[in-house]
Design a protein around this motif. Structure first.
Motif, short mmCIF file in Angstrom:
data_model
loop_
_atom_site.label_atom_id
_atom_site.label_comp_id
_atom_site.label_asym_id
_atom_site.label_seq_id
_atom_site.Cartn_x
_atom_site.Cartn_y
_atom_site.Cartn_z
N PRO A 1 46.22 25.92 27.56
CA PRO A 1 47.44 25.99 28.38
C PRO A 1 47.99 27.42 28.38
N CYS A 2 48.45 27.87 29.53
CA CYS A 2 48.97 29.24 29.62
C CYS A 2 50.10 29.29 30.63
N ASP A 3 50.90 30.38 30.52
CA ASP A 3 51.97 30.62 31.50
C ASP A 3 51.46 31.48 32.64
N ILE A 4 50.56 32.43 32.31
CA ILE A 4 49.96 33.30 33.32
C ILE A 4 48.48 33.42 33.01
N GLY A 5 47.66 33.47 34.07
CA GLY A 5 46.22 33.64 33.88
C GLY A 5 45.73 34.90 34.55
N VAL A 6 44.79 35.57 33.90
CA VAL A 6 44.13 36.74 34.47
C VAL A 6 42.64 36.42 34.51
N LEU A 7 42.02 36.60 35.67
CA LEU A 7 40.60 36.28 35.82
C LEU A 7 39.85 37.52 36.28
N ARG A 8 38.84 37.86 35.52
CA ARG A 8 37.94 38.96 35.95
C ARG A 8 37.02 38.39 37.02
N LEU A 9 37.39 38.63 38.27
CA LEU A 9 36.71 38.03 39.42
C LEU A 9 35.44 38.83 39.73
N GLN A 10 34.32 38.13 39.73
CA GLN A 10 33.04 38.80 39.95
C GLN A 10 32.32 38.19 41.15
N ALA B 1 34.67 26.45 41.35
CA ALA B 1 35.14 26.41 39.96
C ALA B 1 36.45 27.18 39.81
N VAL B 2 36.57 28.31 40.50
CA VAL B 2 37.81 29.10 40.45
C VAL B 2 38.95 28.34 41.11
N LYS B 3 38.68 27.76 42.28
CA LYS B 3 39.71 26.98 42.98
C LYS B 3 40.19 25.81 42.12
N ASP B 4 39.24 25.12 41.49
CA ASP B 4 39.59 23.97 40.65
C ASP B 4 40.47 24.40 39.49
N LEU B 5 40.15 25.52 38.85
CA LEU B 5 40.96 26.03 37.74
C LEU B 5 42.38 26.32 38.19
N ILE B 6 42.52 27.03 39.31
CA ILE B 6 43.85 27.44 39.77
C ILE B 6 44.68 26.23 40.19
N ARG C 1 44.41 23.09 39.10
CA ARG C 1 44.71 22.19 38.00
C ARG C 1 45.58 22.82 36.91
N SER C 2 45.61 24.14 36.84
CA SER C 2 46.39 24.79 35.77
C SER C 2 47.87 24.89 36.13
N ASN C 3 48.22 24.82 37.41
CA ASN C 3 49.61 24.83 37.86
C ASN C 3 50.38 26.04 37.34
N THR C 4 49.77 27.23 37.44
CA THR C 4 50.46 28.46 37.08
C THR C 4 50.03 29.56 38.04
N GLU C 5 50.49 30.79 37.78
CA GLU C 5 50.14 31.92 38.64
C GLU C 5 48.95 32.67 38.04
N TRP C 6 48.05 33.11 38.93
CA TRP C 6 46.84 33.80 38.48
C TRP C 6 46.73 35.18 39.11
N ILE C 7 46.20 36.11 38.34
CA ILE C 7 46.02 37.50 38.78
C ILE C 7 44.53 37.81 38.72
N ALA C 8 44.00 38.33 39.81
CA ALA C 8 42.58 38.67 39.88
C ALA C 8 42.37 40.12 39.44
N VAL C 9 41.26 40.37 38.77
CA VAL C 9 40.86 41.72 38.38
C VAL C 9 39.49 41.99 39.01
N LEU C 10 39.40 43.07 39.79
CA LEU C 10 38.16 43.39 40.48
C LEU C 10 37.86 44.87 40.36
N SER C 11 36.62 45.22 40.51
CA SER C 11 36.26 46.64 40.64
C SER C 11 36.48 47.05 42.09
#
Length: 441
Positions: free
Chosen positions: A45-54, A63-68, A70-80
């Motif tokens: 469980p988390c308040d904020i999620g950061v995902l290294r998007l590849q 899988a990414v959509k399902d996580l976001i 079902r987790s019911n929080t805000e997510w931040i993507a990290v990309l090159s």
């Protein structure tokens, strides 16, 4: 003594080397930081999620959509920078993420983004409807729905017929399912039939079944809906549309507790509890000779009336949020919140189609929305003019001010109502009276 700052839980999914270098600074800033693989992320469980998007995530995004979702929080993507130029990545990030960062990190910008995301996640959490409730749950916290749930709790254990009355779209079938679910027959069949949706020449066979050869096309025996409900509950929706001839047959079954299939001669004992629903005035139909008075009294032993949505405005935001989450699974889009303009437009609308109309409008809004929020025009509603929102009678101002004050103090002191009343400078009885007046809690 000041209250300690709330714990801020940050989950970094599939962290990279740059992510690991951020950790000391984030922890010193008060973040409780953990890391996880994508497959195990929902276990943390988390308040904020950061995902290294590849690139692999973009090729297989489910899988990414399902996580976001079902987790019911805000997510931040990290990309090159290179991944950011990938085709369609912009649309995917804008649809599913609160914000994004490119590598290498700008540490100060990361801190600001995390703070904004944390504030947004807490705002979303306060108004979110529980989306894991069964689809037969009667949602809402307004006085009409609370009284309805209380009444159903009393009626469900009985064996008596119940007549459910209310406008179309007010949840009469949900009421019937709730009565069945809370009854002693809960493990037996629940069989529903819409008396107004079946061609008149087929209703007899649908209700009572038929024997092989009973009429042209009857190639084999058919068990009717009444017989199929044996031991359980039979729900007759729109009973007012049942033809008079079938009303006589239904009355005979209610009196004698057995049926005969069409083309048959042997009585078949059937044990069911009958629930019926109607949106028409049956008393008026009796006066016009369209409904049997004796059948009416057989069905109307106990009665439930469902409230129209215009009398449940306190439930609008909760129901809309519930449908936004529910239909996001169908549309494949992220659940969206509603703008202030959309909420104002919903509050002004009369909802002639009731909860069914609300569900359909939210479904439409999810498909049409282009921003992070659903707007009034996405729902097919006219946005309330700003001037119209600003002005009103003195009583309107007082009403809004009272409700806003109650909402503000409950957001801060919901676990201590005595303190909440003290902060407002009123007695506890007055505080409870105001909660009742505004249909809060």
């Amino acid at each position: 003594m000041s209250e300690p700052a709330p714990l801020r839980r940050l989950l970094i999914v599939d962290p990279c080397d740059d992510c690991h270098r951020l950790l000391p600074g984030l922890r010193s800033a008060g973040w409780d930081v953990r890391s996880s693989t994508l497959a195990a992320a929902l276990e943390h469980p988390c308040d904020i999620g950061v995902l290294r998007l590849q690139a692999a995530h973009l090729r297989h995004p489910d899988a990414v959509k399902d996580l976001i979702k079902r987790s019911n929080t805000e997510w931040i993507a990290v990309l090159s920078a290179e991944e950011l130029r990938t085709q369609n990545v912009g649309d995917f990030v804008c649809e599913w993420f609160f914000d994004f960062h490119t590598l290498p990190f700008d540490v100060s910008r990361v801190q600001v983004t995390l703070g904004r995301a944390f504030g947004m996640a807490r705002l979303r959490g306060k108004g979110a409807a529980p989306v894991d409730l069964p689809d037969h749950e009667l949602l809402g916290d307004s006085r009409p729905i609370r009284e309805l749930r209380k009444l159903l709790g009393k009626l469900a254990p009985t064996e008596s017929p119940v007549l459910i009355r209310g406008e179309s779209g007010t949840g009469k079938e949900l009421v019937a399912k709730t009565l069945h679910r809370q009854s002693q027959r809960r493990d037996k069949p629940f069989v529903a039939i819409n008396c107004g949706a079946i061609p008149e020449h087929l209703i007899q066979s649908e209700l009572f079944g038929h024997e092989k050869g009973a009429f042209t096309g009857a190639h084999q025996r058919k068990v009717g809906r009444i017989e199929a409900a044996h031991g359980g509950t039979l729900f007759l929706d729109e009973i007012g549309d049942l033809p008079l001839e079938l009303q006589a047959n239904l009355l005979r079954f209610l009196q004698e507790k057995h049926i005969e299939r069409v083309g048959g001669s042997q009585p078949i004992a059937v044990d069911v509890r009958v629930l019926a629903a109607t949106h028409v005035d049956l008393e008026k139909a009796i006066g016009l000779g369209r409904f049997r008075e004796d059948l009416y009294y057989r069905l109307n032993v106990l009665q439930v009336v469902t409230a129209p949505l215009r009398e449940r405005h306190g439930d609008l935001a909760m129901l809309a949020s519930h449908f936004a989450h529910f239909y996001s699974l169908e549309t494949g889009r992220r659940p969206r919140s509603f703008s202030d303009g959309a909420l104002a437009a919903m509050g002004r609308h009369d909802w002639p189609g009731n909860v069914r109309e609300l569900a359909n409008r939210v479904r439409r809004g999810l498909v049409l929305a282009e921003g992070r929020q659903i707007e009034a025009q996405d729902l097919g509603l006219q946005e309330v003019e700003r001037q119209e929102q600003l002005f009103g009678t003195l009583e309107d101002y007082k009403h809004r001010a009272e409700r806003q004050a109650l909402s503000d103090v409950l957001n801060r002191h919901s676990d201590n109502l005595s303190l909440a009343a003290k902060v407002l400078g009123v007695s506890r009885p007055t505080f409870y009276r105001l909660l009742h007046k505004h249909q809060i809690r």
